[in-house]
Every structure is written in C-alpha cells, then in structure tokens.
Design a protein around this motif. Structure first.
Motif, short mmCIF file in Angstrom:
data_model
loop_
_atom_site.label_atom_id
_atom_site.label_comp_id
_atom_site.label_asym_id
_atom_site.label_seq_id
_atom_site.Cartn_x
_atom_site.Cartn_y
_atom_site.Cartn_z
N ASP A 21 0.84 -1.19 0.00
CA ASP A 21 0.00 0.00 0.00
C ASP A 21 0.89 1.26 0.00
OD1 ASP A 21 -1.73 2.01 0.59
OD2 ASP A 21 -2.30 1.25 2.57
N ARG A 22 0.83 2.03 -1.10
CA ARG A 22 1.70 3.21 -1.20
C ARG A 22 1.23 4.37 -0.33
NH1 ARG A 22 5.54 3.80 -4.32
NH2 ARG A 22 5.20 6.03 -4.39
N SER A 23 -0.01 4.30 0.17
CA SER A 23 -0.51 5.43 0.96
C SER A 23 0.25 5.55 2.28
CB SER A 23 -2.01 5.29 1.22
OG SER A 23 -2.23 4.27 2.17
N VAL A 24 0.91 4.46 2.72
CA VAL A 24 1.65 4.53 3.99
C VAL A 24 2.92 5.37 3.85
CG1 VAL A 24 0.83 2.35 4.95
CG2 VAL A 24 2.88 2.35 3.54
N LEU A 25 3.28 5.71 2.60
CA LEU A 25 4.50 6.49 2.38
C LEU A 25 4.41 7.85 3.05
CD1 LEU A 25 5.70 6.05 -1.28
CD2 LEU A 25 6.87 5.49 0.85
N ALA A 26 3.22 8.44 2.99
CA ALA A 26 3.07 9.79 3.49
C ALA A 26 2.92 9.81 5.01
CB ALA A 26 1.84 10.43 2.84
N GLN A 27 2.80 8.63 5.62
CA GLN A 27 2.51 8.61 7.06
C GLN A 27 3.79 8.54 7.88
OE1 GLN A 27 -0.65 5.81 7.94
NE2 GLN A 27 -1.53 6.17 5.92
N HIS A 28 4.07 9.69 8.48
CA HIS A 28 5.30 9.88 9.22
C HIS A 28 5.46 8.85 10.35
CE1 HIS A 28 8.59 12.43 9.91
NE2 HIS A 28 8.31 12.53 11.20
N ALA A 29 4.37 8.60 11.09
CA ALA A 29 4.45 7.70 12.24
C ALA A 29 4.79 6.28 11.78
CB ALA A 29 3.11 7.69 12.98
N ILE A 30 4.38 5.94 10.56
CA ILE A 30 4.65 4.58 10.07
C ILE A 30 6.12 4.43 9.68
CG2 ILE A 30 4.01 2.89 8.30
CD1 ILE A 30 1.24 3.47 8.91
N GLY A 31 6.71 5.49 9.11
CA GLY A 31 8.14 5.45 8.80
C GLY A 31 8.96 5.25 10.07
N GLU A 32 8.54 5.92 11.10
CA GLU A 32 9.21 5.82 12.41
C GLU A 32 9.06 4.39 12.98
OE1 GLU A 32 10.98 7.83 14.22
OE2 GLU A 32 10.82 6.77 16.14
N ALA A 33 7.83 3.87 12.95
CA ALA A 33 7.57 2.51 13.46
C ALA A 33 8.32 1.48 12.61
CB ALA A 33 6.07 2.22 13.45
N ALA A 34 8.39 1.73 11.28
CA ALA A 34 9.10 0.81 10.38
C ALA A 34 10.57 0.70 10.78
CB ALA A 34 8.97 1.28 8.93
N SER A 35 11.18 1.83 11.12
CA SER A 35 12.61 1.77 11.46
C SER A 35 12.82 1.05 12.79
CB SER A 35 13.24 3.16 11.44
OG SER A 35 12.97 3.89 12.61
#
Ligand code: CDP
Ligand code: CDP
Length: 212
Positions: free
Chosen positions: A71-85
């Motif tokens: 799902d490309r919409s998660v790209l814009a979600q800052h909190a998800i980038g943080e959780a991903a790392s």
C-alpha cells in the motif's frame, strides 16, 4: 536470460524512490521500494493493536506480507516510517522480508530495488549499485515541503530532528546497517535536480549494461 538488478540505497528523503521510478520506467524494469515492506509490517502491527517490540509477532506478520498488495498510501505517514525503522532492527523480520525481496529481484528482464541494504545484503552481486545521499538539512527540507504540499502541518525543526534520529537508528543497528557497499557509486543529490540525478544514474547504468 537472467535478470539485471540495479540496487539503490541511501538515507531517508535522499531521492531514492523518485530516482528508482524514473530508472525502472526508462529501462522497462520492475521496481520494488523495499521501505514499503517494512512499512507494511509496521502498519499491520499498529492496525491490529499488536506490540512493535515482540520479534516473534513481528516475524509472523513479515512472513504474511504480499508484495503484490503493498500500500503506497503509507508512504506519506510519518508515524509509520518511524515505526518501520523500529521493527527493521529485528533480524527475524529482516530475514523474512529479504527472502521476498530476493525473489522479486530475480524477475526478468530486470529489476530496480531501493532501500537501505540492497547493495550490501539483499543483492550483493547486483551489477549496478548506487548510494544516493544528500545533506540532512536538504533531506529534512524535502520532507518538510512534502508534508506542507500534502496539506499537512509541521515544524521544520521537528522534521529535521526526526530525519537525524532515523539516520542514527538505520546506521547504528547491528543487522544490515545503512552504509554504501564497497562497489557502490555515490550520488550526492544535495545540489542536483531530479533530472540531473537521473542523467547521472543513466550514464552509470548504460556503461554497466554494455559490459554485462
Ligand atoms: O525515497 P526517498 O525517501 O529517498 O526520497 P524521495 O521520496 O524520492 O524524495 C523525497 C522528496 O525530495 C521528493 O518530494 C522529491 O521530489 C524530492 N527530490 C528533490 O527535490 N530533488 C532530488 N534530486 C530528489 C528528490
Ligand atoms: O521513504 P523513507 O526513506 O523515509 O523510508 P522508507 O524507505 O520507507 O523506509 C522506512 C524504514 O524502513 C527505514 O527508516 C528503515 O529503517 C527501514 N528499511 C530498512 O531497514 N531496509 C530497507 N531495505 C528499507 C527500509
């Protein structure tokens, strides 16, 4: 015929995704943004109310990720980038996702994978490796501009601090830290337009395709 793989790595907001899409389109290759696979695991855990720090649960989620359904919409979600790392530091999660990424890399006629460890771990034999970077200030500015353009609000100082924090987590983790492969071409895009970065990448790839 075998697949020709182009590995593109670098820190957050360096321009990897933009460059990878242009390169894949130009050569008619398949493209995988591997950051999306880590984001998908983080989002699935958050949506299900599951913890981000339980390796067995995160591994099970990683094994269930379908590359076709990213799902490309998660790209814009800052909190998800943080959780991903955060989940990306776990070896069992990385093992599961790297296996899927390697299967993708074998697709013909060629593939472009972008992420943090493509040239070092996922595809160490890739005939072309690019390490795309830019100064933290420029990268934070790009992220900030994206948030504002999307109608969001943010403080530049907060975005800058987040970029630095994510760099540190990605570069200092024990498993597959972010670093250029020994044979990677460095591309500093701090003062480069997207078009200039694409032309520089194309010259490197054309030269490698001739000798392949
Ligand atoms: O994939 P990654 O996080 O490395 O970066 P990106 O999403 O490709 O790029 C982040 C932002 O920087 C996008 O809005 C690009 O349009 C912009 N960019 C730029 O202004 N100049 C470049 N040379 C590369 C990207
Ligand atoms: O777009 P941006 O550069 O902000 O991040 P991303 O590429 O979507 O990746 C999100 C997070 O996933 C990164 O901060 C890394 O911790 C992790 N990741 C990784 O560990 N290995 C990869 N090959 C790709 C992403």
């Amino acid at each position: 015929m075998t697949s020709f793989t182009i590995a593109i790595d670098g820190p957050a907001a360096a321009g990897k995704g933009t460059l990878s899409r242009l390169v894949a389109e130009h050569y008619g290759f398949h493209h995988l943004d591997t950051g999306l696979t880590y984001r998908a695991v983080a989002k699935a855990l958050l949506d299900a109310g599951l913890p981000l720090d339980d390796e067995a649960i995160a591994e099970k989620t990683a094994l269930e990720i379908e590359l076709a359904g990213l799902d490309r919409s998660v790209l814009a979600q800052h909190a998800i980038g943080e959780a991903a790392s955060r989940i990306a530091v776990m070896p069992a999660v990385r093992r599961a996702l790297v296996a899927a990424q390697r299967r993708f890399a074998a697709r013909e006629p060629g593939t472009v994978l972008d992420g943090r460890d493509i040239g070092t771990v996922v595809c160490p034999d890739a005939p072309v490796k690019l390490y795309v970077t830019a100064s933290p200030d420029v990268r934070a500015r790009r992220r900030y501009d994206e948030i504002i353009a999307a109608g969001g609000s943010a403080e530049f100082d907060t975005v800058f601090a987040d970029v630095k924090k994510r760099d540190a987590r990605d570069m200092e983790r024990a498993d597959s830290p972010l670093k250029p492969a020994d044979d990677a071409h460095l591309l500093d895009t701090s003062e480069m337009s997207i078009d200039a970065a694409f032309r520089a990448a194309r010259d490197i790839i054309d030269a490698a395709l001739k000798t392949d």
